[in-house]
Design a protein around this motif. Structure first.
Motif, PDB file in Angstrom:
ATOM      1  N   LYS A 153     -15.619   8.465  -7.528  1.00 37.00           N
ATOM      2  CA  LYS A 153     -16.717   7.534  -7.805  1.00 37.00           C
ATOM      3  C   LYS A 153     -17.761   7.589  -6.691  1.00 37.00           C
ATOM      4  O   LYS A 153     -18.950   7.507  -6.909  1.00 37.00           O
ATOM      5  CB  LYS A 153     -16.120   6.117  -7.855  1.00 37.00           C
ATOM      6  CG  LYS A 153     -16.623   5.272  -8.975  1.00 37.00           C
ATOM      7  CD  LYS A 153     -15.854   3.989  -9.026  1.00 37.00           C
ATOM      8  CE  LYS A 153     -16.775   2.839  -8.708  1.00 37.00           C
ATOM      9  NZ  LYS A 153     -16.093   1.576  -8.529  1.00 37.00           N
ATOM     10  N   SER A 154     -17.266   7.715  -5.458  1.00 44.57           N
ATOM     11  CA  SER A 154     -18.149   7.858  -4.306  1.00 44.57           C
ATOM     12  C   SER A 154     -17.376   8.555  -3.186  1.00 44.57           C
ATOM     13  O   SER A 154     -16.146   8.683  -3.265  1.00 44.57           O
ATOM     14  CB  SER A 154     -18.668   6.504  -3.829  1.00 44.57           C
ATOM     15  OG  SER A 154     -17.600   5.621  -3.608  1.00 44.57           O
TER      16      SER A 154
ATOM     17  N   PHE B 108     -17.552   9.754   1.338  1.00 40.89           N
ATOM     18  CA  PHE B 108     -18.150   9.458   2.652  1.00 40.89           C
ATOM     19  C   PHE B 108     -17.549  10.397   3.690  1.00 40.89           C
ATOM     20  O   PHE B 108     -16.381  10.778   3.586  1.00 40.89           O
ATOM     21  CB  PHE B 108     -17.838   8.001   3.018  1.00 40.89           C
ATOM     22  CG  PHE B 108     -18.217   7.607   4.421  1.00 40.89           C
ATOM     23  CD1 PHE B 108     -19.552   7.524   4.795  1.00 40.89           C
ATOM     24  CD2 PHE B 108     -17.243   7.312   5.361  1.00 40.89           C
ATOM     25  CE1 PHE B 108     -19.902   7.148   6.095  1.00 40.89           C
ATOM     26  CE2 PHE B 108     -17.585   6.930   6.663  1.00 40.89           C
ATOM     27  CZ  PHE B 108     -18.922   6.851   7.023  1.00 40.89           C
ATOM     28  N   ARG B 109     -18.353  10.762   4.680  1.00 38.04           N
ATOM     29  CA  ARG B 109     -17.808  11.520   5.816  1.00 38.04           C
ATOM     30  C   ARG B 109     -18.051  10.714   7.080  1.00 38.04           C
ATOM     31  O   ARG B 109     -19.194  10.375   7.390  1.00 38.04           O
ATOM     32  CB  ARG B 109     -18.503  12.872   5.944  1.00 38.04           C
ATOM     33  CG  ARG B 109     -17.974  13.876   4.953  1.00 38.04           C
ATOM     34  CD  ARG B 109     -18.277  15.294   5.386  1.00 38.04           C
ATOM     35  NE  ARG B 109     -19.704  15.600   5.421  1.00 38.04           N
ATOM     36  CZ  ARG B 109     -20.178  16.787   5.772  1.00 38.04           C
ATOM     37  NH1 ARG B 109     -19.350  17.765   6.129  1.00 38.04           N
ATOM     38  NH2 ARG B 109     -21.473  17.011   5.776  1.00 38.04           N
ATOM     39  N   SER B 110     -16.973  10.403   7.786  1.00 40.88           N
ATOM     40  CA  SER B 110     -17.147   9.678   9.055  1.00 40.88           C
ATOM     41  C   SER B 110     -17.353  10.671  10.195  1.00 40.88           C
ATOM     42  O   SER B 110     -17.819  10.312  11.272  1.00 40.88           O
ATOM     43  CB  SER B 110     -15.935   8.790   9.330  1.00 40.88           C
ATOM     44  OG  SER B 110     -14.759   9.553   9.260  1.00 40.88           O
ATOM     45  N   ALA B 111     -16.970  11.917   9.974  1.00 43.51           N
ATOM     46  CA  ALA B 111     -17.191  13.016  10.912  1.00 43.51           C
ATOM     47  C   ALA B 111     -17.287  14.271  10.038  1.00 43.51           C
ATOM     48  O   ALA B 111     -16.852  14.236   8.885  1.00 43.51           O
ATOM     49  CB  ALA B 111     -16.020  13.112  11.881  1.00 43.51           C
ATOM     50  N   PRO B 112     -17.808  15.378  10.583  1.00 42.39           N
ATOM     51  CA  PRO B 112     -17.998  16.555   9.707  1.00 42.39           C
ATOM     52  C   PRO B 112     -16.722  16.984   8.970  1.00 42.39           C
ATOM     53  O   PRO B 112     -16.808  17.457   7.837  1.00 42.39           O
ATOM     54  CB  PRO B 112     -18.459  17.631  10.694  1.00 42.39           C
ATOM     55  CG  PRO B 112     -19.128  16.867  11.783  1.00 42.39           C
ATOM     56  CD  PRO B 112     -18.377  15.590  11.923  1.00 42.39           C
TER      57      PRO B 112
ATOM     58  N   ARG C  55     -21.178  17.712   2.175  1.00 39.79           N
ATOM     59  CA  ARG C  55     -20.186  16.751   1.660  1.00 39.79           C
ATOM     60  C   ARG C  55     -19.838  17.062   0.206  1.00 39.79           C
ATOM     61  O   ARG C  55     -18.665  17.066  -0.168  1.00 39.79           O
ATOM     62  CB  ARG C  55     -20.745  15.324   1.783  1.00 39.79           C
ATOM     63  CG  ARG C  55     -19.828  14.262   1.219  1.00 39.79           C
ATOM     64  CD  ARG C  55     -20.177  12.908   1.776  1.00 39.79           C
ATOM     65  NE  ARG C  55     -21.569  12.557   1.566  1.00 39.79           N
ATOM     66  CZ  ARG C  55     -22.011  11.758   0.591  1.00 39.79           C
ATOM     67  NH1 ARG C  55     -21.160  11.216  -0.249  1.00 39.79           N
ATOM     68  NH2 ARG C  55     -23.293  11.481   0.473  1.00 39.79           N
TER      69      ARG C  55
ATOM     70  N   GLU D  80      -4.073   6.901  -0.804  1.00 46.06           N
ATOM     71  CA  GLU D  80      -3.727   5.488  -0.596  1.00 46.06           C
ATOM     72  C   GLU D  80      -3.934   4.693  -1.872  1.00 46.06           C
ATOM     73  O   GLU D  80      -5.039   4.689  -2.421  1.00 46.06           O
ATOM     74  CB  GLU D  80      -4.628   4.961   0.517  1.00 46.06           C
ATOM     75  CG  GLU D  80      -4.128   3.703   1.157  1.00 46.06           C
ATOM     76  CD  GLU D  80      -5.051   3.266   2.277  1.00 46.06           C
ATOM     77  OE1 GLU D  80      -4.830   3.685   3.416  1.00 46.06           O
ATOM     78  OE2 GLU D  80      -6.002   2.508   1.999  1.00 46.06           O
TER      79      GLU D  80
ATOM     80  N   SER E   2      -7.869   5.650  -3.024  1.00 40.30           N
ATOM     81  CA  SER E   2      -8.750   6.524  -2.255  1.00 40.30           C
ATOM     82  C   SER E   2      -7.965   7.639  -1.566  1.00 40.30           C
ATOM     83  O   SER E   2      -6.736   7.586  -1.462  1.00 40.30           O
ATOM     84  CB  SER E   2      -9.510   5.708  -1.214  1.00 40.30           C
ATOM     85  OG  SER E   2      -8.597   5.069  -0.350  1.00 40.30           O
TER      86      SER E   2
ATOM     87  N   ARG F 187       1.288   5.073   0.393  1.00 40.50           N
ATOM     88  CA  ARG F 187       0.566   6.180   1.022  1.00 40.50           C
ATOM     89  C   ARG F 187       1.339   7.471   0.809  1.00 40.50           C
ATOM     90  O   ARG F 187       2.522   7.547   1.141  1.00 40.50           O
ATOM     91  CB  ARG F 187       0.400   5.928   2.521  1.00 40.50           C
ATOM     92  CG  ARG F 187      -0.608   4.850   2.833  1.00 40.50           C
ATOM     93  CD  ARG F 187      -0.875   4.737   4.323  1.00 40.50           C
ATOM     94  NE  ARG F 187      -1.926   3.744   4.565  1.00 40.50           N
ATOM     95  CZ  ARG F 187      -1.704   2.442   4.733  1.00 40.50           C
ATOM     96  NH1 ARG F 187      -0.470   1.975   4.703  1.00 40.50           N
ATOM     97  NH2 ARG F 187      -2.713   1.619   4.937  1.00 40.50           N
TER      98      ARG F 187
ATOM     99  N   ILE G   4       0.839  -1.198   0.000  1.00 41.26           N
ATOM    100  CA  ILE G   4       0.000   0.000   0.000  1.00 41.26           C
ATOM    101  C   ILE G   4       0.875   1.249   0.000  1.00 41.26           C
ATOM    102  O   ILE G   4       1.626   1.496   0.944  1.00 41.26           O
ATOM    103  CB  ILE G   4      -0.975  -0.002   1.198  1.00 41.26           C
ATOM    104  CG1 ILE G   4      -1.839  -1.279   1.130  1.00 41.26           C
ATOM    105  CG2 ILE G   4      -1.855   1.239   1.175  1.00 41.26           C
ATOM    106  CD1 ILE G   4      -2.731  -1.502   2.327  1.00 41.26           C
TER     107      ILE G   4
ATOM    108  N   ARG H  18      -8.138  10.104   2.004  1.00 43.17           N
ATOM    109  CA  ARG H  18      -8.786  10.424   3.282  1.00 43.17           C
ATOM    110  C   ARG H  18      -8.277  11.799   3.704  1.00 43.17           C
ATOM    111  O   ARG H  18      -7.062  11.990   3.851  1.00 43.17           O
ATOM    112  CB  ARG H  18      -8.444   9.361   4.334  1.00 43.17           C
ATOM    113  CG  ARG H  18      -9.030   9.662   5.695  1.00 43.17           C
ATOM    114  CD  ARG H  18      -9.113   8.425   6.542  1.00 43.17           C
ATOM    115  NE  ARG H  18     -10.153   7.513   6.048  1.00 43.17           N
ATOM    116  CZ  ARG H  18     -10.352   6.294   6.547  1.00 43.17           C
ATOM    117  NH1 ARG H  18      -9.572   5.840   7.499  1.00 43.17           N
ATOM    118  NH2 ARG H  18     -11.315   5.529   6.056  1.00 43.17           N
TER     119      ARG H  18
ATOM    120  N   PRO I  74      -3.387   0.893  -3.123  1.00 36.29           N
ATOM    121  CA  PRO I  74      -2.942  -0.494  -2.912  1.00 36.29           C
ATOM    122  C   PRO I  74      -2.558  -1.143  -4.241  1.00 36.29           C
ATOM    123  O   PRO I  74      -3.227  -0.919  -5.251  1.00 36.29           O
ATOM    124  CB  PRO I  74      -4.164  -1.174  -2.308  1.00 36.29           C
ATOM    125  CG  PRO I  74      -5.315  -0.322  -2.645  1.00 36.29           C
ATOM    126  CD  PRO I  74      -4.852   1.007  -3.110  1.00 36.29           C
TER     127      PRO I  74
ATOM    128  N   PHE J 113     -13.390   8.178  -2.990  1.00 32.39           N
ATOM    129  CA  PHE J 113     -13.042   6.870  -3.563  1.00 32.39           C
ATOM    130  C   PHE J 113     -12.963   6.936  -5.083  1.00 32.39           C
ATOM    131  O   PHE J 113     -13.934   7.306  -5.749  1.00 32.39           O
ATOM    132  CB  PHE J 113     -14.072   5.823  -3.150  1.00 32.39           C
ATOM    133  CG  PHE J 113     -14.213   5.690  -1.664  1.00 32.39           C
ATOM    134  CD1 PHE J 113     -13.190   5.138  -0.898  1.00 32.39           C
ATOM    135  CD2 PHE J 113     -15.358   6.131  -1.018  1.00 32.39           C
ATOM    136  CE1 PHE J 113     -13.321   5.014   0.481  1.00 32.39           C
ATOM    137  CE2 PHE J 113     -15.495   6.018   0.356  1.00 32.39           C
ATOM    138  CZ  PHE J 113     -14.467   5.460   1.103  1.00 32.39           C
TER     139      PHE J 113
END
Lengths: 153, 184
Positions: B77-78, B80-84, B59, B108, B95, B46, B44, B97, B110, B90
């Motif tokens: 392609k898509s 996401f937010r895990s927190a604001p 978002r 990242e 991807s 990074r 991977i 982050r 792979p 992705f």
């Protein structure tokens, strides 16, 4: 004859193409409608022990063993871990960002503070992310799906 | 044909047949034994990037701003937010982050470990189905190889002499491990 062959090739292309984009891991999820993650997490106790199906974008995958993936919910900031038995189902890292329909038993995971720190530390190490033990402030209760199968994109 | 001659022939031919897969399984075995120290399937890559922090809004707006700030190749392609303030973007096979507040992002990518991922795929029986049957047959052949191997030589170096001691030593190692690790 040539036309028939071209037609057959076109049909094969469409059929194979359609199946090539969706891969089933483990047992294919049942025919019922998926439950919204927001609904599951709003009243989790109601679903504990039951087989549920969820749908969403895969936001994370176990990088080493492919033994879990995180699936985003219908509402922001929500996701659920779909845990599979090591080696029985292996979720590839390439699945990240793809759409999944996954089914499994909705399970409650209770951890003491020490266990939660250990689990978070292990997760951070696996994902090569920094970890601050202070981020775990007490015992935790989380919910996950013990997965039986999933269809990915 | 006497039984020793037959034994030698079985051992020889089963050995030839199993050689390639045994090497593949041995390499994969070494690789997956150390899964806690490294990733046996992927390398991977990074890459850390810094950017001027962006405001926490919707978002969609944040994704667009990140694409611009990080000079990414178009819309993901898509996402996401895990927190604001934490946004995942992705793309196909890779991807990003990003921490919008801290102005920090990790890209990242792979990549498969050449041949090793294929070896692990077979060794850990990921294909399932027909491969399970083939792997079962292979396991039976391995057992046959081991048993027939015990009776290849006669005399001082055979199973009644030196061979016996080495065979017992080979048996003792796993037995000691099981007794010590499980029962003491």
């Amino acid at each position: 004859m040539k036309k028939v062959l071209v037609l057959a090739a076109a049909i094969a292309f469409v059929v194979l193409g359609a199946t090539a984009f969706a891969t089933t891991y483990g047992k294919a999820p049942g025919a019922g409608d998926p439950v919204k993650l927001s609904e599951l997490l709003a009243s989790p106790e109601q679903y504990v022990g039951k087989i549920v199906k969820v749908e969403g974008v895969i936001t994370d995958v176990c990088a080493k063993r492919g033994c879990w993936m995180a699936i985003a919910g219908d509402k922001e900031f929500q996701s659920i871990r779909f845990k599979v038995e090591d080696g029985v189902i292996v979720i590839p890292l390439e699945a990240k960002g793809k759409q999944a329909v996954a089914e499994g038993t909705f399970t409650k995971v209770e951890m003491t503070k020490e266990q939660a720190i250990e689990a978070a530390k292990h997760h951070a190490e696996e994902q090569k992310q920094p970890f601050d033990p202070a981020s775990v402030t007490g015992p935790t209760v989380t919910y996950q799906l013990m997965g039986t199968g999933a269809i990915i994109e | 044909m006497n039984w020793r001659k037959l034994n030698r022939a079985v051992h020889r031919d089963a050995g030839y047949f199993c050689a390639a897969l045994t090497i593949v399984y041995a390499i994969s075995g070494l690789a997956v034994n150390h899964v806690s120290d490294w990733n046996p399937n992927y390398k991977i890559e990074r890459v850390e990037k810094r950017f001027t922090s962006i405001p926490i809004t919707s978002r969609e707006e944040m994704v667009a701003a990140l694409v611009d700030r990080l000079d990414l190749p178009g819309a993901p392609k898509s996402s996401f937010r895990s927190a604001p303030h934490l946004v995942d973007l992705f793309y196909d096979g890779w991807s990003v982050r990003a921490d919008a507040q801290a102005g920090r992002a990790t890209i990242e990518r792979p990549r498969d470990r050449a041949l090793l991922r294929d070896a692990n795929f077979l060794h850990l029986n990921h294909p399932k189905g027909l491969w399970t049957w083939f792997a079962d047959g292979y396991a039976i052949l391995l057992a046959l190889l081991a048993i027939s191997g015990l009776f290849i030589l006669r005399g001082r170096n055979g199973i009644t002499g030196r061979g016996l001691w080495f065979s017992l030593a080979g048996l003792a190692v796993p037995v000691v491990f099981v007794v010590v690790m499980r029962y003491l």
